[in-house]
Design an enzyme around this catalytic site. Structure first.
Site, PDB file in Angstrom:
ATOM      1  N   ALA A 410       0.828  -1.208   0.000  1.00  0.00           N
ATOM      2  CA  ALA A 410       0.000   0.000   0.000  1.00  0.00           C
ATOM      3  C   ALA A 410       0.860   1.253   0.000  1.00  0.00           C
ATOM      4  CB  ALA A 410      -0.924   0.000   1.229  1.00  0.00           C
ATOM      5  N   CYS A 411       0.270   2.327  -0.503  1.00  0.00           N
ATOM      6  CA  CYS A 411       0.888   3.661  -0.436  1.00  0.00           C
ATOM      7  C   CYS A 411      -0.219   4.633  -0.064  1.00  0.00           C
ATOM      8  CB  CYS A 411       1.579   4.012  -1.757  1.00  0.00           C
ATOM      9  SG  CYS A 411       0.504   3.979  -3.211  1.00  0.00           S
ATOM     10  N   GLY A 412      -0.361   5.738  -0.775  1.00  0.00           N
ATOM     11  CA  GLY A 412      -1.427   6.681  -0.489  1.00  0.00           C
ATOM     12  C   GLY A 412      -2.682   6.427  -1.295  1.00  0.00           C
ATOM     13  N   GLY A 414      -2.346   3.929  -4.482  1.00  0.00           N
ATOM     14  CA  GLY A 414      -2.182   2.668  -5.183  1.00  0.00           C
ATOM     15  C   GLY A 414      -1.120   2.669  -6.257  1.00  0.00           C
ATOM     16  N   PRO A 439      -3.935   4.193   3.754  1.00  0.00           N
ATOM     17  CA  PRO A 439      -4.097   3.737   5.129  1.00  0.00           C
ATOM     18  C   PRO A 439      -5.416   4.163   5.768  1.00  0.00           C
ATOM     19  CG  PRO A 439      -2.377   5.415   4.956  1.00  0.00           C
ATOM     20  CD  PRO A 439      -2.716   4.999   3.573  1.00  0.00           C
TER      21      PRO A 439
END
Length: 459
Positions: A410-412, A414, A439
């Site tokens: 995961a990031c902010g 995708g 998140p």
């Protein structure tokens, strides 16, 4: 209307977090400040005003992009203005501290402001004795100062102390003096988040936390503590800019490649870069390809994750701007563009080749997997999923063995996570999923609260 409103055109590169400037000198000529090799926006702005670029100035030897000054000199006859201390290996007007250039009614005064780099100059713009503004490059920037570790860890503190003295010097200018930095929000040269790209000396005296430091030691400690990681290609471009980037005689192109030609290139060491949106990559991609969606940040991740020495084959979508692919690559010195797969994945499959897929999951479907967060350290510390494993995307190739099996990456939103998944796939990992979201989406779906801080859960 002030001087800047009438005469100064900021040209923001959102992906690199930088601003170039086009200064209308009022007589049909213009000054370009810190222009990158991708001159499309600058040339369009000059054409709209009917301006010829007469001067091309660089505040420092840029690490995050190739300068467009040499190209402008060739194309328009512009005089290049740069620091004498940089020992640039091409024709330019070499300036030392206090030297002035007559712009035809306006004057540009060089101010030595080392710190971000050794040879850094700021350029004070004067109308007679009146200070109109100062181009501060990577010295004083909005609410911060640019990083001082680009010349190696052994010189970081020395340059941070030089940066302190440079900022002290700049803040002796009148409070009303406009500040026109190069680095801004989104720059890995160490600008904090925010929307403001320009400021004034007076505003920075009030708002810049580094200027509030009571002494040099405190300033140095605060600045060094704020330094995060930066792209690997930064280590190469300063020297290329010193020598002078190659002049381009024509618009660089992206040749068409058949599936067979692409396979041959791959067999001979070419990297495949898939620039389609993350969801398209997830649905089907060439095994071993690297997902870097074409967006503002494309150049950053291309330069961080791939060498400039290997040919690149691109997989693109039908409506994507191929010139954007080319210029983002060229502005950071990536010129070995073998071409793009004609017909995309449809042509690849029609030729009898295999494809791979990646699970792209909404937050409610991602439970039960180890959560791997690939954002930058500052983003992770500001709020993350409790128990997340944190490995920055830029470090993932070296840390692939530390990644738990069967993760949701995961990031902010995708995009970076899909890049991370493609790196893990290349490293031999299987059963990788990517979170379609960030998140906050995950914690909301699973009844959790975001955690803060930088605890390491890998042990």
């Amino acid at each position: 209307m002030g001087f800047a409103d009438d005469h100064l055109i900021p040209l923001v590169d959102e992906g690199l977090g930088n601003s170039a400037y086009l200064l209308d000198l009022g007589d049909g000529r213009a000054l370009a400040m810190d222009a990158s090799r991708d001159l499309r926006a600058l040339r369009a702005a000059a054409e709209r005003r009917g301006l010829r670029i007469a001067f091309a100035a660089d505040t420092h030897l840029h690490a995050d992009f190739l300068s467009g000054a040499v190209q402008l000199a060739r194309d328009t006859g512009a005089t290049i203005l740069a620091s004498a201390a940089s020992r640039r290996a091409f024709a330019h007007q070499a300036l030392a501290d206090g030297d002035e250039v007559d712009l035809g009614g306006l004057t540009l005064r060089a101010l030595a402001t080392p710190g971000h780099t050794d040879e850094h100059l700021s350029f004070l713009l004067l109308d007679g004795s009146q200070e109109l503004g100062v181009f501060t490059g990577g010295s004083l920037i909005v609410n911060s100062a640019a990083r001082t570790d680009l010349l190696g860890p052994e010189r970081t503190e020395e340059l941070a102390r030089a940066q302190y003295r440079s900022l002290q010097r700049l803040t002796t200018l009148p409070d009303a003096t406009a500040v026109w930095p190069t680095h801004g929000a989104g720059s890995f040269c160490s600008a904090p988040p925010g929307t403001e790209r320009t400021t004034t000396i007076g505003a920075q005296k009030q708002a810049n936390p580094l200027l509030a430091a009571p002494d040099e030691d405190t300033f140095v400690a605060q600045l060094i503590a704020s330094l995060g990681t930066y792209p690997a290609y930064f280590d190469r471009l300063g020297e290329i800019n010193r020598r002078g980037p190659a002049v381009l005689n024509a618009q660089p192109a992206l040749p068409e490649l058949s599936a067979q030609q692409s396979r041959t290139l791959m067999a001979n060491g070419a990297h495949v870069v898939d620039v389609r949106p993350a969801a398209d990559y997830a649905a089907g991609h060439i095994p071993g390809s690297l997902s870097i969606p074409l967006r503002d940040q494309f150049a950053t991740w291309l330069g961080w994750l791939l060498p400039a020495t290997a040919p690149l084959v691109f997989v693109t979508g039908e409506d994507q701007d191929l010139s954007e692919v080319v210029w983002q690559a060229y502005k950071i010195g990536y010129e070995r563009l073998a071409g793009r797969l004609t017909g995309g994945m449809e042509a690849w499959l029609a030729d009898g080749n295999a494809q791979a897929t990646t699970a792209f999951l909404t937050a409610d479907r991602a439970a039960g997997r180890p959560y791997v967060d690939v954002r930058q350290q500052a983003e992770f510390a500001a709020g993350h999923v409790p128990g997340a494993v944190h490995i920055e995307l830029g470090a993932l190739t070296e840390s692939a063995a530390d990644t738990p099996a069967g993760p949701v990456v995961a990031c902010g939103h995708g995009e970076r996570a899909m890049t991370a998944a493609s790196l893990l796939e290349r490293a031999g990992h299987t059963d990788i999923a990517v979170l379609d979201g960030g998140p906050a989406d995950y914690t909301a779906a699973h009844g959790q609260q975001l955690a803060q801080g930088t605890e390491d859960t890998r042990s």
